[in-house]
Design a protein around this motif. Structure first.
Motif, PDB file in Angstrom:
ATOM      1  N   SER A 167       1.048   4.063  -2.906  1.00 40.29           N
ATOM      2  CA  SER A 167       0.751   5.464  -2.586  1.00 40.29           C
ATOM      3  C   SER A 167       1.885   6.376  -3.030  1.00 40.29           C
ATOM      4  CB  SER A 167       0.514   5.624  -1.079  1.00 40.29           C
ATOM      5  OG  SER A 167      -0.660   4.957  -0.677  1.00 40.29           O
ATOM      6  N   ARG A 174      -6.663   2.326   7.988  1.00 42.18           N
ATOM      7  CA  ARG A 174      -6.039   3.144   9.025  1.00 42.18           C
ATOM      8  C   ARG A 174      -5.087   2.300   9.875  1.00 42.18           C
ATOM      9  NH1 ARG A 174     -11.605   6.393  10.591  1.00 42.18           N
ATOM     10  NH2 ARG A 174     -11.347   8.119   9.106  1.00 42.18           N
ATOM     11  N   MET A 212       0.838   7.320   2.031  1.00 43.46           N
ATOM     12  CA  MET A 212      -0.192   6.347   2.408  1.00 43.46           C
ATOM     13  C   MET A 212      -1.223   6.988   3.322  1.00 43.46           C
ATOM     14  SD  MET A 212       0.457   2.630   4.129  1.00 43.46           S
ATOM     15  CE  MET A 212      -0.892   1.507   4.522  1.00 43.46           C
ATOM     16  N   VAL A 213      -0.773   7.785   4.292  1.00 41.79           N
ATOM     17  CA  VAL A 213      -1.696   8.501   5.174  1.00 41.79           C
ATOM     18  C   VAL A 213      -2.587   9.439   4.363  1.00 41.79           C
ATOM     19  CG1 VAL A 213      -1.828  10.271   6.980  1.00 41.79           C
ATOM     20  CG2 VAL A 213      -0.273   8.338   7.243  1.00 41.79           C
ATOM     21  N   SER A 247       5.257   6.331   3.805  1.00 43.64           N
ATOM     22  CA  SER A 247       4.231   6.311   4.835  1.00 43.64           C
ATOM     23  C   SER A 247       3.364   7.572   4.787  1.00 43.64           C
ATOM     24  CB  SER A 247       4.901   6.175   6.209  1.00 43.64           C
ATOM     25  OG  SER A 247       3.944   5.999   7.221  1.00 43.64           O
ATOM     26  N   MET A 267      -4.284   6.646  12.483  1.00 37.31           N
ATOM     27  CA  MET A 267      -3.445   6.261  11.348  1.00 37.31           C
ATOM     28  C   MET A 267      -1.961   6.325  11.660  1.00 37.31           C
ATOM     29  SD  MET A 267      -5.370   8.012   8.076  1.00 37.31           S
ATOM     30  CE  MET A 267      -5.388   9.658   8.758  1.00 37.31           C
ATOM     31  N   GLN A 293       2.476   0.796   9.223  1.00 31.14           N
ATOM     32  CA  GLN A 293       3.557   1.282   8.368  1.00 31.14           C
ATOM     33  C   GLN A 293       4.263   2.479   8.986  1.00 31.14           C
ATOM     34  OE1 GLN A 293       4.506  -0.429   5.826  1.00 31.14           O
ATOM     35  NE2 GLN A 293       6.150   0.942   5.184  1.00 31.14           N
ATOM     36  N   VAL A 312      -5.308   7.393   2.448  1.00 29.29           N
ATOM     37  CA  VAL A 312      -6.382   6.910   3.321  1.00 29.29           C
ATOM     38  C   VAL A 312      -7.250   8.086   3.782  1.00 29.29           C
ATOM     39  CG1 VAL A 312      -6.913   5.730   5.479  1.00 29.29           C
ATOM     40  CG2 VAL A 312      -5.068   4.890   4.021  1.00 29.29           C
ATOM     41  N   GLU A 354       0.833  -1.208   0.000  1.00 26.98           N
ATOM     42  CA  GLU A 354       0.000   0.000   0.000  1.00 26.98           C
ATOM     43  C   GLU A 354       0.865   1.254   0.000  1.00 26.98           C
ATOM     44  OE1 GLU A 354      -3.163   0.365  -0.328  1.00 26.98           O
ATOM     45  OE2 GLU A 354      -3.853  -1.693  -0.093  1.00 26.98           O
ATOM     46  N   ALA A 355       1.888   1.273   0.843  1.00 30.45           N
ATOM     47  CA  ALA A 355       2.754   2.449   0.911  1.00 30.45           C
ATOM     48  C   ALA A 355       3.499   2.655  -0.396  1.00 30.45           C
ATOM     49  CB  ALA A 355       3.743   2.301   2.071  1.00 30.45           C
ATOM     50  N   CYS A 408      -1.981   1.862   7.932  1.00 32.46           N
ATOM     51  CA  CYS A 408      -1.209   3.108   8.012  1.00 32.46           C
ATOM     52  C   CYS A 408      -0.430   3.172   9.314  1.00 32.46           C
ATOM     53  CB  CYS A 408      -2.149   4.317   7.938  1.00 32.46           C
ATOM     54  SG  CYS A 408      -2.491   4.890   6.293  1.00 32.46           S
ATOM     55  N   HIS A 409      -1.099   2.798  10.402  1.00 30.50           N
ATOM     56  CA  HIS A 409      -0.464   2.853  11.715  1.00 30.50           C
ATOM     57  C   HIS A 409       0.713   1.876  11.772  1.00 30.50           C
ATOM     58  CE1 HIS A 409      -1.612   3.971  16.120  1.00 30.50           C
ATOM     59  NE2 HIS A 409      -0.324   4.098  15.894  1.00 30.50           N
TER      60      HIS A 409
END
Length: 698
Positions: free
Chosen positions: A359, A617, A588-589, A585, A533, A623, A592, A355-356, A620-621
């Motif tokens: 993003s 979320r 990614m935040v 990261s 997140m 990562q 989201v 995901e990161a 995210c946390h």
């Protein structure tokens, strides 16, 4: 997580679908891009997947079966996606996001097929970025499937690297040579071009090549890139196939050229100065413009590999014991390996990395879509002012950096006593806007290439290991072992890790970038849903990195040299790695957050949004915590690792003051809740519904 928590928390119902991705990656309003994605997916999970399943990766030659991919690319519109509508394309405006999305879809199944598709764009990129108007029109129109090209579209190759020992070592070292073959009064000069290529993609079918060469004649100045055609007089030898262990669905050869070509084939044209042919762009200037964009697409392929691994791993883990002594309805039968926390949490790490990576790469692609028109405006503005040549432009832009910093400061204080008239004036200056976006582009491009392909390759090994013994078999679902070995090559494409770190070590110290970076820290700290997140964790890690960079720049070693300096790679390179973790990261935040802000407005996404948001979320946390851990480790090693060796006169003295300890303690405490987020994400993975079978063959 307790049982009561698991019963009340929103549940991830299914794997994120297209509608979720369109919102996160900002193309929900772009029907043209959505169609390009579907077309690329049809080719990837149809013809490409069938070739891999049939074992076509087991040979080095460009076979008739592989050649059918070219027709599939043409029919799906992928070949024309890079072209302007007036030249036969169908996507108007900048196409960086479009090309990245196509690379992502093809890379989801096979990196070699993605490379085969994208290599044609790479061949055209020097012409597109730095070619003359006549060159752009001629070659790009020839490469489009259309009735005007009754024999089919032409295809090109990009020939930069040389045979060993130069391949992959230094793109500034060129064995290819260019000389004047004939130059009659009043006539176009004829050039003799000699070039031996190494590891050149598309050579089995390329009808033209864009090659990097160096002058070997007093009548030609410097290096350049030149267009060679197979019909030119001389030798156009496609060469033997490269004995690759990876990317067998792309054609790769070691060609040899010795051709006579007219001087108007020099990319970007030339001038005659005192009887000397002076190319308007050196080969270095051309490839800088090209790689600045095409590195992003390689990063997209790596992100796709990681995200494509999630579904096959879940299926493998759940079905691991079925057919044995397990009974339907029991945890052993229904969950398989997912009864154990380790298998779930390791998969969470793989998914979070994917995901990161996605993003970061799509943020870079969108940035270049904004950057391209600004670069054109910049060139037009400077030309109108009579400022020509790279050095003259650089000097002019450098003088404007103070104004660009003022612009960023005014943005920060907008609505709080800022000079609105001054802000409006700076906002309307194309050179200021270019400088701001350029400072980001020069960081995000090498960062996504370095982190996605480098760390991404490491996490692909982790993904393969989660398949157990299946992961080292040719028929592993999802082609995971093939993707793992492909990732090793992609990490070297368009410059290995050292090249990206070298660029980042320079560009990340740009005051304009750092001003924006510090603005991100403030934004993350103020996010309404930030704690859920890990935004606060990320902000703390960014602050620690920023302090450490300033410390290293201002501290002298025992020899009186700055710790952070050009060739001190033991200091500069680790700091680039730390920054990449933060950038991935951070994006990614932001993605989201975009889903949180706009998901409810989408009729398809809204129904399952609470569970999807909770899971994203938590990822995210996870990562952010991992990024914080890497940043804390790297910064502590560098700040304390040189303690006692600093010379007098250092800005911070020989020993770090309590500021670092305070920031590090704040960072450590900000990790509160990150492991709970990982537990929730792992539980979600054990419950999420997946399709009965992969949508492409095993």
């Amino acid at each position: 997580m307790t049982n009561s928590d698991s019963q009340t928390a929103p549940v991830l119902q299914t794997l994120p679908g297209d509608e979720v991705r369109q919102i996160m990656w900002r193309f929900a309003e772009r029907f043209d891009l959505q169609m390009a994605v579907q077309s690329a997916r049809g080719v990837a999970r149809g013809p490409v997947a069938r070739l891999v399943a049939a074992g076509e990766r087991n040979n080095h030659e460009w076979t008739e079966a592989k050649n059918e991919l070219l027709a599939a690319f043409d029919a799906a519109g992928l070949t024309a996606a890079f072209m302007e509508p007036e030249l036969g394309g169908f996507i108007a405006g900048p196409k960086n996001l479009a090309v990245a999305l196509i690379a992502f879809e093809l890379g989801w199944v096979d990196g070699g097929a993605a490379t085969c598709s994208l290599a044609g764009n790479l061949a055209l990129s020097p012409i597109h970025e730095r070619g003359t108007e006549e060159q752009r029109t001629a070659y790009m129109s020839r490469c489009v499937p259309s009735p005007a090209n009754s024999d089919g579209p032409q295809r090109g190759a990009f020939c930069l690297t040389e045979p060993l020992p130069y391949v992959g070592v230094d793109t500034g070292v060129l064995g290819g040579k260019i000389r004047v073959a004939a130059w009659e009064d009043g006539q176009e000069p004829v050039l003799q071009v000699e070039k031996r290529g190494r590891f050149i993609t598309n050579m089995d079918f390329a009808s033209f090549v864009v090659a990097a060469v160096d002058a070997d004649d007093d009548r030609i100045k410097g290096s350049c890139m030149v267009i060679l055609e197979e019909t030119d007089p001389g030798t156009y030898d496609r060469g033997a196939p490269t004995q690759k262990l990876v990317h067998q669905l792309s054609s790769t050869c070691d060609p040899v050229f010795n051709l006579e070509v007219p001087a108007n084939r020099i990319v970007g044209g030339y001038d005659i100065v005192d009887g000397v042919i002076v190319p308007r762009f050196s080969h270095g200037q051309v490839i800088e413009a090209v790689f600045q964009r095409t590195r992003v697409t390689v990063g997209a392929m790596s992100a796709a590999k990681l995200l494509s691994a999630v579904e096959p791993i879940i299926r493998y883990q759940r079905t691991r014991f079925r057919g044995g002594d397990s009974t339907p309805g029991t945890p052993r039968h229904d969950l398989g390996l997912q009864m154990k926390e380790d298998s779930l949490q390791r998969l969470v790490d793989v998914w979070a990395t994917g995901e990161a990576a996605a993003s970061l790469v799509f943020a870079a692609a969108r940035l270049f879509d904004r950057y391209d028109p600004l670069e054109e405006q910049k060139n037009q503005t400077l030309t109108a002012q009579g400022i020509r040549g790279a050095r003259a432009q650089f000097r002019t832009l450098r003088k404007m950096q103070t104004r660009a910093l003022e612009y960023l400061e005014l943005i920060e204080s907008a609505g709080h006593g800022a000079d609105d008239e001054r802000l409006s004036a700076l906002e309307g200056d194309p050179l200021i806007q270019f400088l701001v976006q350029d400072s980001l582009a020069q960081v995000l491009c090498p960062a996504c290439k370095l982190w996605n392909t480098g760390y991404g390759a490491n996490m692909m090994r982790e993904a393969v290991s989660l398949m157990g013994g299946y992961g080292v078999t040719e028929d592993c679902p999802g082609f995971l072992p093939q993707k793992w070995v492909d990732a090793q090559l992609e990490a070297t494409y368009e410059g290995p890790e050292a090249v990206q770190r070298r660029q980042l070590s320079i560009t990340m110290t740009n005051a304009l970038f750092l001003a924006q970076f510090r603005g991100w820290i403030r934004e993350l700290s103020a996010m309404p849903n930030g704690p859920a997140m890990g935004a606060g964790t990320l902000a703390a890690a960014m602050e620690l990195w920023d302090w450490s960079l300033q410390y290293l720049q201002g501290t002298l070693d025992a020899d009186g040299h700055k710790l952070y300096r050009d060739q001190r790679h033991g200091v500069t390179f680790p700091m680039t790695d730390a920054l990449c973790w933060l950038l991935a990261s951070h994006q990614m935040v932001l993605d989201v957050t975009e889903l949180s802000n706009k998901g409810e407005q989408h009729p398809v996404v809204a129904s399952g949004l609470p569970g999807t948001l909770q899971f994203m979320r938590d990822l995210c946390h996870v990562q952010a915590a991992r990024a914080a851990g890497e940043v804390g480790r790297i910064c502590a090693e560098l700040v304390y690792g040189y303690e006692g060796q600093a010379a007098e006169g250092s800005r911070y003295g020989a020993t770090p003051d309590e500021s670092f300890d305070r920031l590090r303690l704040h960072l450590d405490r900000s990790l509160a809740g990150s492991r709970l987020a990982k537990d929730r994400a792992a539980t979600a993975l054990s419950r999420v519904m997946i399709p009965e079978a992969l949508d492409y063959p095993a």
